[in-house]
Design a protein around this motif. Sequence first.
Motif, PDB file in Angstrom:
ATOM      1  N   UNK A 371       0.831  -1.208   0.000  1.00 31.90           N
ATOM      2  CA  UNK A 371       0.000   0.000   0.000  1.00 31.90           C
ATOM      3  C   UNK A 371       0.863   1.255   0.000  1.00 31.90           C
ATOM      4  N   UNK A 372       1.920   1.265   0.804  1.00 28.79           N
ATOM      5  CA  UNK A 372       2.797   2.438   0.864  1.00 28.79           C
ATOM      6  C   UNK A 372       3.512   2.667  -0.467  1.00 28.79           C
ATOM      7  N   UNK A 373       3.973   1.593  -1.068  1.00 32.21           N
ATOM      8  CA  UNK A 373       4.674   1.734  -2.351  1.00 32.21           C
ATOM      9  C   UNK A 373       3.754   2.203  -3.459  1.00 32.21           C
ATOM     10  N   UNK A 374       2.492   1.752  -3.423  1.00 33.64           N
ATOM     11  CA  UNK A 374       1.536   2.210  -4.442  1.00 33.64           C
ATOM     12  C   UNK A 374       1.278   3.699  -4.304  1.00 33.64           C
ATOM     13  N   UNK A 375       1.229   4.173  -3.053  1.00 29.48           N
ATOM     14  CA  UNK A 375       1.060   5.614  -2.843  1.00 29.48           C
ATOM     15  C   UNK A 375       2.271   6.389  -3.345  1.00 29.48           C
ATOM     16  N   UNK A 376       3.437   5.881  -3.052  1.00 29.47           N
ATOM     17  CA  UNK A 376       4.660   6.558  -3.513  1.00 29.47           C
ATOM     18  C   UNK A 376       4.721   6.566  -5.044  1.00 29.47           C
ATOM     19  N   UNK A 377       4.305   5.477  -5.670  1.00 28.34           N
ATOM     20  CA  UNK A 377       4.314   5.399  -7.124  1.00 28.34           C
ATOM     21  C   UNK A 377       3.372   6.414  -7.736  1.00 28.34           C
ATOM     22  N   UNK A 378       2.178   6.547  -7.110  1.00 26.04           N
ATOM     23  CA  UNK A 378       1.190   7.507  -7.634  1.00 26.04           C
ATOM     24  C   UNK A 378       1.740   8.927  -7.585  1.00 26.04           C
ATOM     25  N   UNK A 379       2.373   9.300  -6.461  1.00 25.88           N
ATOM     26  CA  UNK A 379       2.942  10.645  -6.318  1.00 25.88           C
ATOM     27  C   UNK A 379       4.067  10.877  -7.323  1.00 25.88           C
ATOM     28  N   UNK A 380       4.914   9.857  -7.527  1.00 29.74           N
ATOM     29  CA  UNK A 380       6.027  10.008  -8.464  1.00 29.74           C
ATOM     30  C   UNK A 380       5.537  10.198  -9.883  1.00 29.74           C
ATOM     31  N   UNK A 381       4.453   9.502 -10.242  1.00 29.57           N
ATOM     32  CA  UNK A 381       3.910   9.656 -11.593  1.00 29.57           C
ATOM     33  C   UNK A 381       3.321  11.041 -11.775  1.00 29.57           C
ATOM     34  N   UNK A 382       2.627  11.503 -10.724  1.00 28.89           N
ATOM     35  CA  UNK A 382       2.018  12.840 -10.819  1.00 28.89           C
ATOM     36  C   UNK A 382       3.090  13.909 -10.951  1.00 28.89           C
ATOM     37  N   UNK A 383       4.203  13.731 -10.232  1.00 31.35           N
ATOM     38  CA  UNK A 383       5.279  14.741 -10.260  1.00 31.35           C
ATOM     39  C   UNK A 383       6.197  14.541 -11.466  1.00 31.35           C
ATOM     40  N   UNK A 384       6.032  13.470 -12.208  1.00 26.37           N
ATOM     41  CA  UNK A 384       6.876  13.243 -13.386  1.00 26.37           C
ATOM     42  C   UNK A 384       8.296  12.820 -13.043  1.00 26.37           C
ATOM     43  N   UNK A 385       8.476  12.228 -11.874  1.00 24.81           N
ATOM     44  CA  UNK A 385       9.830  11.782 -11.506  1.00 24.81           C
ATOM     45  C   UNK A 385      10.026  10.341 -12.011  1.00 24.81           C
ATOM     46  N   UNK A 386      10.606  10.251 -13.185  1.00 25.99           N
ATOM     47  CA  UNK A 386      10.728   8.938 -13.837  1.00 25.99           C
ATOM     48  C   UNK A 386      11.593   7.967 -13.041  1.00 25.99           C
ATOM     49  N   UNK A 387      12.672   8.476 -12.468  1.00 25.49           N
ATOM     50  CA  UNK A 387      13.564   7.605 -11.701  1.00 25.49           C
ATOM     51  C   UNK A 387      12.839   7.007 -10.503  1.00 25.49           C
ATOM     52  N   UNK A 388      12.083   7.840  -9.762  1.00 27.62           N
ATOM     53  CA  UNK A 388      11.335   7.364  -8.604  1.00 27.62           C
ATOM     54  C   UNK A 388      10.248   6.388  -9.016  1.00 27.62           C
ATOM     55  N   UNK A 389       9.637   6.648 -10.193  1.00 32.88           N
ATOM     56  CA  UNK A 389       8.608   5.742 -10.713  1.00 32.88           C
ATOM     57  C   UNK A 389       9.195   4.349 -10.949  1.00 32.88           C
ATOM     58  N   UNK A 390      10.376   4.351 -11.585  1.00 26.82           N
ATOM     59  CA  UNK A 390      10.997   3.069 -11.884  1.00 26.82           C
ATOM     60  C   UNK A 390      11.348   2.305 -10.613  1.00 26.82           C
ATOM     61  N   UNK A 391      11.912   3.005  -9.628  1.00 26.82           N
ATOM     62  CA  UNK A 391      12.300   2.352  -8.374  1.00 26.82           C
ATOM     63  C   UNK A 391      11.077   1.804  -7.647  1.00 26.82           C
ATOM     64  N   UNK A 392       9.997   2.571  -7.640  1.00 22.09           N
ATOM     65  CA  UNK A 392       8.782   2.124  -6.954  1.00 22.09           C
ATOM     66  C   UNK A 392       8.181   0.909  -7.649  1.00 22.09           C
ATOM     67  N   UNK A 393       8.199   0.910  -8.987  1.00 21.17           N
ATOM     68  CA  UNK A 393       7.642  -0.234  -9.732  1.00 21.17           C
ATOM     69  C   UNK A 393       8.446  -1.506  -9.451  1.00 21.17           C
ATOM     70  N   UNK A 394       9.792  -1.393  -9.419  1.00 22.88           N
ATOM     71  CA  UNK A 394      10.624  -2.560  -9.141  1.00 22.88           C
ATOM     72  C   UNK A 394      10.382  -3.078  -7.730  1.00 22.88           C
ATOM     73  N   UNK A 395      10.252  -2.167  -6.747  1.00 20.79           N
ATOM     74  CA  UNK A 395       9.995  -2.577  -5.363  1.00 20.79           C
ATOM     75  C   UNK A 395       8.633  -3.244  -5.237  1.00 20.79           C
ATOM     76  N   UNK A 396       7.639  -2.704  -5.923  1.00 21.56           N
ATOM     77  CA  UNK A 396       6.292  -3.296  -5.886  1.00 21.56           C
ATOM     78  C   UNK A 396       6.284  -4.710  -6.464  1.00 21.56           C
TER      79      UNK A 396
END
Length: 414
Positions: A371-396
Amino acid sequence: MREDTVTTDPWGRVDEDGTVYVRTAEGERAVGSWQAGEPEEALAYFRRKFDELAGQVQLLEQRVRGTDLAPAQAEASIAKLREAVAEAHAIGDLGSLQERLAALTDFVGKRREEVRAARDQARAHARETKERIVAEAERIAEETTHWKSGGERLRQLVEEWKAAERIDRATEATLWKRLSTARTAFAKRRKAYFSTLDEQRDAIRSTKERIVTEAEALAGSTDWNATAAAYRELMRQWKAAGRASREAEDELWARFKGAQDEFFQARSAVFAERDASFAANAEVKEALLAEAEKLLPVTDARAARSAMRTLLERWEAAGPVPRDLRDRLEGGLRKVEDAVRRAEDSEWKRSNPEARARAQDTVNQLRRSIDQLEGRLSKARTAGRDKDVKEAEEALAARRSWLEEAERTLAEFS
């Protein structure tokens, strides 16, 4: 007529008194006298003498330039021809013959240098070869323990030495002395080794004679298990003892094997008779094994264990079976026992409240993390932080894989 002859021939003339002259760079020189004919005949005769001499020069040139005539022999032939040309009773261009002989002398001189250089090179190569031969012989004398091949190689090295070119006498003598010393040292070391080897073989023979004596004393024993173990120990000692001489080894081994065969043949006969009496027991255990195998696959661990206890009691009561059937029957029953034990272990794990609580806690933690990682992924996508998006997807992806495994484990407690 004679005056015309003198003026028309470039290399000689005939005087009025019949004296024949040849012209050279140093002046005229009388080469003969002619009284029996015309001057032209005299000139022709002495020209033939020149042609013969020129032929000898040409033949020597061919020999010197076209063959491997030794320089010393060539120089001797040239000197002889030089003298012949210098004193020749002939008419012709004697100077050109001397020039050709001088050129041939220069050629022979160069060849002499080449021969000397080749000889020096051959001697240097021969020295290297003999030094290599000596070095190898000394290494064999010092290190080799393969006596047969070492001795054969030393003989080959001597033949190689004889085939090599000779070198200067002092070096030849020094190297030969080293080679002879190496051969002598090898022979002494080999002799000492075999002397020691004879002593060792005598000691080994004594050890094996003791082993054979013990083996022969055990041949009539009927204490089958203890005696078989004793024979195994005696065999271990036999192998560890080493080898005696071939004659002693063969004689002692024949005695050892004869005693061993006597014991084991007697044991086999007794066991065969005993196995025949155990045939009925084997039939009972075949039936018990078939009954046990019906418990597989185990669906009720408690009932299977209860049935297994009864089967084991009946199994022990059935008695021993022939040796050739023992492993198969015992192995089949052990396979069923193992399956029952695994079923009991699995049942206990499923009924263990502490283990179930740990499994549930693991599932809960992984779900919260997802649940926490999904929230972090959503915020990263909204902010356009591609690196954070990738890290969150791999962790999920990793957490979801772990969750599936944890849920399967938890399900086993249901």
